[in-house]
Design a protein around this motif. Structure first.
Motif, short mmCIF file in Angstrom:
data_model
loop_
_atom_site.label_atom_id
_atom_site.label_comp_id
_atom_site.label_asym_id
_atom_site.label_seq_id
_atom_site.Cartn_x
_atom_site.Cartn_y
_atom_site.Cartn_z
N ARG A 21 0.83 -1.21 0.00
CA ARG A 21 0.00 0.00 0.00
C ARG A 21 0.86 1.26 0.00
O ARG A 21 0.58 2.22 -0.72
CB ARG A 21 -0.92 0.00 1.22
N ILE A 22 1.93 1.25 0.79
CA ILE A 22 2.83 2.40 0.82
C ILE A 22 3.47 2.61 -0.55
O ILE A 22 3.57 3.74 -1.05
CB ILE A 22 3.91 2.21 1.90
N MET A 23 3.91 1.52 -1.17
CA MET A 23 4.51 1.61 -2.50
C MET A 23 3.50 2.12 -3.52
O MET A 23 3.84 2.88 -4.43
CB MET A 23 5.07 0.25 -2.93
N LEU A 24 2.25 1.71 -3.38
CA LEU A 24 1.20 2.20 -4.28
C LEU A 24 1.02 3.70 -4.12
O LEU A 24 0.85 4.42 -5.12
CB LEU A 24 -0.11 1.47 -4.00
N TYR A 25 1.06 4.19 -2.89
CA TYR A 25 0.98 5.63 -2.66
C TYR A 25 2.13 6.36 -3.34
O TYR A 25 1.94 7.44 -3.93
CB TYR A 25 1.01 5.92 -1.15
N VAL A 26 3.33 5.79 -3.27
CA VAL A 26 4.49 6.42 -3.90
C VAL A 26 4.31 6.46 -5.42
O VAL A 26 4.61 7.47 -6.07
CB VAL A 26 5.79 5.68 -3.52
N GLY A 192 3.04 15.73 -5.99
CA GLY A 192 3.19 14.37 -5.49
C GLY A 192 3.67 14.33 -4.05
O GLY A 192 3.22 13.49 -3.25
N ALA A 193 4.57 15.26 -3.69
CA ALA A 193 5.08 15.31 -2.32
C ALA A 193 3.97 15.65 -1.33
O ALA A 193 3.90 15.07 -0.24
CB ALA A 193 6.21 16.33 -2.23
N ILE A 194 3.11 16.58 -1.70
CA ILE A 194 1.98 16.95 -0.83
C ILE A 194 1.07 15.75 -0.61
O ILE A 194 0.58 15.51 0.50
CB ILE A 194 1.20 18.13 -1.44
N PHE A 195 0.86 14.96 -1.65
CA PHE A 195 0.04 13.75 -1.52
C PHE A 195 0.66 12.78 -0.51
O PHE A 195 -0.05 12.23 0.34
CB PHE A 195 -0.11 13.07 -2.89
N LEU A 196 1.97 12.56 -0.60
CA LEU A 196 2.64 11.65 0.33
C LEU A 196 2.54 12.15 1.77
O LEU A 196 2.35 11.36 2.71
CB LEU A 196 4.11 11.48 -0.05
N ILE A 197 2.66 13.46 1.95
CA ILE A 197 2.58 14.03 3.30
C ILE A 197 1.16 13.87 3.86
O ILE A 197 0.98 13.48 5.02
CB ILE A 197 3.00 15.52 3.29
N PRO A 207 13.05 16.20 4.14
CA PRO A 207 13.01 17.18 3.04
C PRO A 207 13.27 18.61 3.50
O PRO A 207 14.02 19.34 2.85
CB PRO A 207 11.58 17.02 2.50
N ALA A 208 12.67 19.01 4.62
CA ALA A 208 12.83 20.39 5.09
C ALA A 208 14.27 20.66 5.50
O ALA A 208 14.85 21.70 5.12
CB ALA A 208 11.88 20.67 6.25
N SER A 209 14.87 19.76 6.29
CA SER A 209 16.25 19.98 6.72
C SER A 209 17.20 19.93 5.54
O SER A 209 18.19 20.68 5.48
CB SER A 209 16.65 18.94 7.77
N TYR A 210 16.92 19.08 4.56
CA TYR A 210 17.72 18.99 3.34
C TYR A 210 17.67 20.30 2.56
O TYR A 210 18.71 20.91 2.26
CB TYR A 210 17.19 17.82 2.50
N ILE A 211 16.47 20.75 2.24
CA ILE A 211 16.30 21.93 1.39
C ILE A 211 16.79 23.19 2.10
O ILE A 211 17.48 24.04 1.50
CB ILE A 211 14.83 22.08 0.97
#
Length: 321
Positions: A21-26, A192-197, A207-211
């Protein structure tokens, strides 16, 4: 009395989410950037995506068959690896090189280390770096389709900026630029990122600390000071957004501790800045993430929270001293 002490085996609390299911979300989250990549680069991008996914799934099936392991292709992890690898490839790459990349990602990086959950680096990024070394010329040949005509160029916006040329930031946000299939449109990636969140698949620590770390690094060492246009172009250019939200957040190769995730994101941001500012290549996201993947065991070792009850004991010992 024996019934009172009978307890089923752990885990006692089970989550509703499964690996598949997680992979499907991705996969769903990657659809916007995949569809835009096909629109931007034409049918060659679609062919490359399908070929790479097929090679990854087939490689996992064949490997499991040879070593007599239970088939795991139904967890969709091989599909995600193939899709992510394809999105990190130029649409002009010969299909057989993409197949080699898919086999390397699954067999060498994933299965030989024990399969899903055991690999020490992101399989898609490991394969991309392998292809960059093995087929450097083809991996740096980019093209774009305009009005039905294929226009070839080896200059990405990041390379143009390194050469002192001006770039169109709006084109980089939308995706009307040269680059790999899935990295050009920052807007599609963010959708896509908003969907995952929202689905709870990822959080914003990495992502936040990276960016943020990368942005600070570029402000300090990018050579352009507090130039907002330059910084925006650096953030939207290359694979930064795709890497920060979809590959640095990989469950297997990123830390599980909250503080460790922040440190991991900081490491990714610093390394990406170092590669872009002082490296021979204008990009650097792939190498930054896999190098940070190698540091994960060390990061987790020093960020594991104290077990329940040990905090009070530690405070007593400090007070005794």
């Amino acid at each position: 009395m024996s019934d009172l002490y009978h307890v089923s085996s752990s885990p006692h609390v089970r989550a509703k989410d499964t690996t598949s299911r997680i992979m499907l979300y991705v996969i769903i989250a990657l659809l916007p950037t995949s569809l835009f990549g096909i629109y931007n680069f034409g049918y060659k991008a679609l062919v490359l995506i399908l070929v790479t996914i097929a090679s990854c799934v087939a490689s996992e099936w064949v490997f499991n068959k040879i070593v007599h392991k239970k088939q795991t292709i139904d967890d969709l992890s091989a599909v995600v690896t193939g899709l992510l690898l394809a999105l990190n490839l130029p649409a002009t790459l010969p299909w057989w090189e993409a197949v080699i990349g898919g086999v390397f990602a699954i067999v060498v990086v994933k299965c030989l280390f024990g399969g899903l959950g055991q690999n020490f680096m992101n399989p898609a990024l490991g394969a991309r770096c392998f292809l960059l070394i093995a087929f450097a010329a083809d991996m740096t040949k980019f093209g774009i389709t305009k009005n039905g005509i294929e226009v070839y160029s080896s200059v990405t916006p990041l390379a143009a900026m390194r050469n002192g040329e001006a770039v169109n930031t709006m084109d980089m946000l939308i995706g009307r630029t040269a680059g790999t299939i899935g990295e050009t449109s920052a807007i599609a990636i963010l959708i896509g990122a908003i969907f995952l969140i929202l689905m709870g698949v990822i959080n914003l620590r990495i992502p936040a600390s990276y960016i943020v770390t990368f942005a600070v690094f570029m402000l300090l060492f990018g050579g352009h000071g507090f130039d907002g246009s330059y910084l925006t172009a650096q953030l939207c250019g290359g694979g930064l957004m795709l890497g920060a939200f979809f590959m640095a957040t990989d469950y297997v190769t990123s830390p599980i501790t909250p503080m460790g995730q922040i440190i991991f994101g900081i490491c990714c941001g610093i390394l990406t800045g170092l590669f872009r500012c002082f490296g021979a290549n204008a990009e650097g996201v792939s190498f930054a993430i896999i190098l940070s993947n190698i540091l994960v065991p060390l990061i987790e070792k020093h960020t594991v929270p104290m077990a329940f009850g040990q905090v009070k004991e530690a405070k007593k010992q400090e007070g005794g001293k």
